[in-house]
Design a protein around this motif. Structure first.
Motif, PDB file in Angstrom:
ATOM      1  N   THR A 261       0.831  -1.217   0.000  1.00  0.00           N
ATOM      2  CA  THR A 261       0.000   0.000   0.000  1.00  0.00           C
ATOM      3  C   THR A 261       0.859   1.258   0.000  1.00  0.00           C
ATOM      4  N   LEU A 262       1.865   1.274   0.878  1.00  0.00           N
ATOM      5  CA  LEU A 262       2.719   2.459   0.957  1.00  0.00           C
ATOM      6  C   LEU A 262       3.489   2.704  -0.327  1.00  0.00           C
ATOM      7  N   ASN A 263       3.941   1.620  -0.934  1.00  0.00           N
ATOM      8  CA  ASN A 263       4.745   1.775  -2.146  1.00  0.00           C
ATOM      9  C   ASN A 263       3.902   1.790  -3.412  1.00  0.00           C
ATOM     10  N   GLY A 264       2.586   1.733  -3.226  1.00  0.00           N
ATOM     11  CA  GLY A 264       1.698   1.739  -4.391  1.00  0.00           C
ATOM     12  C   GLY A 264       0.981   3.053  -4.583  1.00  0.00           C
ATOM     13  N   THR A 265       1.502   4.112  -3.979  1.00  0.00           N
ATOM     14  CA  THR A 265       0.855   5.429  -4.093  1.00  0.00           C
ATOM     15  C   THR A 265       0.735   5.885  -5.544  1.00  0.00           C
ATOM     16  N   PHE A 266       1.723   5.519  -6.359  1.00  0.00           N
ATOM     17  CA  PHE A 266       1.707   5.958  -7.770  1.00  0.00           C
ATOM     18  C   PHE A 266       0.563   5.335  -8.564  1.00  0.00           C
ATOM     19  N   VAL A 267       0.009   4.221  -8.034  1.00  0.00           N
ATOM     20  CA  VAL A 267      -1.139   3.610  -8.703  1.00  0.00           C
ATOM     21  C   VAL A 267      -2.311   4.586  -8.730  1.00  0.00           C
TER      22      VAL A 267
END
Length: 602
Positions: A261-267
């Motif tokens: 979730t934290l590293n998927g902000t760009f989604v």
């Protein structure tokens, strides 16, 4: 639960004493450092903005302001590092003092507890609780608490910066953080909230069994019982593995969700930026949206770092609170009460009157209405099977425990009405498990009476038949014994313990299986030492080797916490009861050993 958490945190800070202010100052400096650490990202974005304006408009005045922003970014970074450095200095000073005070207070308290407490709590477990938990608290206060303060301050700054440029892109950054908080609560809440306490218990159990196993290696090797002796240690390791492995399995899905979730902000961020671009028109609007997108692209890793710091700090907070509660559990152990009307015994007699006693947590009585007397200057022996209550009775004289019913008196005074120091001065002990310090033989014997001169120690050692031991050692009385020095046999250790008792010169002697680990030669030497030790003293002697008790003035036969027979050696043999059967078995075993030793092989 919140009250319990607050109490643990409050107690943690109380241990810091006058250094408590440094903890607060360290947290304040860490919070300011966190705010300053985020400003360089704004400055970098401003530099990028000016660079784009230079390229698009050809106006070199933007380049001048870019240099200023770059210098500000360096300045903010340097100030942030400097303040964090001072914050850690403050927190470390307070943490060192806190850990020191925790250890001191715990150690000062346990020396006031009755010796029975140490029968129930092995030294390995106590060392783990006091030393390791103080270390955990120190680590939390020195490192994690300043970081936790920064992690608390950072969300406020993040919220301001997120909505400073474009609220729509800000929400795209905020949604993953909100979802990550959900996964974080799954890891830290519910059953997992109690994990740290169980985990620490498993660690303490493993540490205790490790210490006991290592101490017993010489016996293990003698009897070739390696596999069986490892059983308890292995069980403790399995218990630790169960908690650690179980916690890892429980956390795998929440931790995966947290990280993704934290590293998927760009989604969310990239599609949102594209939708915003499609809804605007004009070069200036495109440039502004692009600049905003660049800012959030730079700022997103900061959000991930913030949440990771919160996660790790929360875990360490759980550990620190558990550590404080375990040290507090020791401090809450009550010493035996001391009477307000203290009396002085008139002689060295010992009397048990209808004594009943149960160990803490035990369902059955260890002693049940036991009555007997050790007249001043006489010797009374206690015999019986293991677990019959002999050692329990002996432990009640110096108040290792207090009786639940009846009374134990010394010199006509209930032991509960004798000052603890006075009572201990009147009783000397020789146990089957003798403990020697890692020190010289001189200091090991002098532990019984620290004010004794070297000549008095030497005289006591010779009376305890330690003369040949001293002559054999490379430095005599000044030889270091124990770990890192010269090792003594079990029988030699017990002769040293007898020397201590002789040097103490107490009027009451308690001998608990004092010949348990002695060979034939050492047993003879110990018997000679007994004669010196017990002259004119009141003696309570516990023994399995009946040859050591046949000259006692009175022999008490214990079974299941009761006295079933009493009398002299001759009277008990004439009675043809339990003692007579024990004596017959003992004589048979002696003749069997002698017969086996005399066997000739032609």
């Amino acid at each position: 639960m919140d009250k319990q958490n607050n109490r643990e945190l409050s107690r943690m800070f109380q241990y810091a004493g006058k250094y408590h202010g440094l903890t607060i100052l360290g947290c304040v400096l860490s919070g300011i450092s966190t705010i300053l650490s985020m400003l360089p990202f704004v400055c970098i974005w401003l530099v990028i903005r000016d660079f784009i304006h230079v390229l698009g408009q050809g106006d070199v005045t933007f380049a001048v302001s870019s240099s200023r922003y770059a210098c500000l970014a360096v300045l903010f970074s340097a100030l942030s590092i400097l303040l964090y450095f001072f914050a850690l200095n403050c927190s470390h000073l307070a943490a060192f003092r806190t850990a020191t005070n925790m250890r001191k207070e715990a150690v000062h308290h346990i020396v006031t507890l009755p010796l029975g407490y140490f029968d129930r709590n092995a030294s390995g477990r106590l060392r783990k609780i006091i030393d390791d938990n103080a270390g955990l608290t120190e680590g939390f206060l020195a490192h994690q608490l300043p970081d936790l303060t920064g992690a608390v301050v950072m969300p406020v700054t993040v919220l301001v910066l997120i909505f400073l440029f474009d609220w729509r892109l800000g929400i795209c950054c905020l949604i993953p953080m909100a979802v990550s908080v959900f996964f974080l609560k799954q890891m830290m809440g519910g059953d997992n909230a109690q994990f740290m306490s169980k985990y620490m218990t498993a660690l303490e159990g493993m540490n205790k069994e490790a210490v006991e196993y290592i101490r017993g290696i010489p016996v293990v090797k003698v009897f070739q019982q390696t596999i069986y002796s490892f059983k308890n240690f292995h069980a403790a390791i399995e218990e630790y593995q169960k908690f650690a492995f179980g916690y890892a399995l429980k956390c795998r899905i929440p931790l995966t969700g947290f990280t993704v979730t934290l590293n998927g902000t760009f989604v969310l961020l990239i599609p949102a930026a594209m939708l915003i671009l499609s809804a605007v028109s004009g070069q200036a609007a495109y440039t502004d949206v692009t600049l905003d997108f660049l800012f959030y692209s730079l700022f997103t890793p900061v959000c991930a770092t913030m949440m990771n710091r919160i996660m790790f700090a929360s875990e360490q907070l759980m550990a620190a609170k558990s550590a404080v509660s375990r040290v507090e559990a020791i401090l809450q152990e009550e010493p035996l009460p001391e009477s307000d009307s203290l009396q002085i015994p008139k002689d060295a007699s010992v009397v048990f009157r209808d004594v009943s006693f149960s160990y803490p947590g035990a369902a059955e009585k260890a002693l049940d209405r036991v009555s007997f007397e050790v007249p001043a200057g006489k010797t009374v022996a206690l015999v019986g099977a293991s677990g019959s209550g002999k050692s329990t009775a002996a432990s009640l004289i110096p108040r290792f425990y207090d009786v639940q019913e009846g009374s134990v008196s010394v010199g006509g005074v209930d032991v509960r009405n004798i000052a603890k120091h006075d009572l201990m001065e009147r009783v000397a002990f020789v146990f089957q498990n003798t403990r020697l310090f890692k020190d010289t033989l001189l200091e090991n014997i002098r532990a019984a009476r620290p004010s004794a001169s070297r000549e008095e120690v030497l005289r006591a050692a010779k009376m305890a038949q330690c003369g040949e031991i001293i002559d054999r050692l490379p430095d005599g009385l000044d030889t270091v014994v124990g770990s890192g020095g010269t090792y003594l046999s079990g029988g030699e250790n017990q002769r040293v313990a007898l020397a201590r008792a002789i040097l103490k010169d107490a009027p009451i002697i308690v001998l608990d299986e004092a010949t348990a680990f002695a060979d034939a030669e050492n047993e003879h030497q110990i018997q000679l030492a007994f004669e010196e030790l017990t002259k004119g003293k009141s003696v309570l002697m516990i023994a399995h080797r009946l040859s050591t008790v046949q000259d006692a003035d009175l022999i008490l036969v214990f079974k299941d916490g009761r006295i079933i027979e009493r009398g002299t050696h001759g009277e008990l043999l004439a009675g043809n009861g339990v003692y007579a059967a024990m004596w017959k078995d003992y004589q048979t075993s002696i003749s069997w050993k002698v017969g086996k030793g005399d066997t000739n092989h032609d």
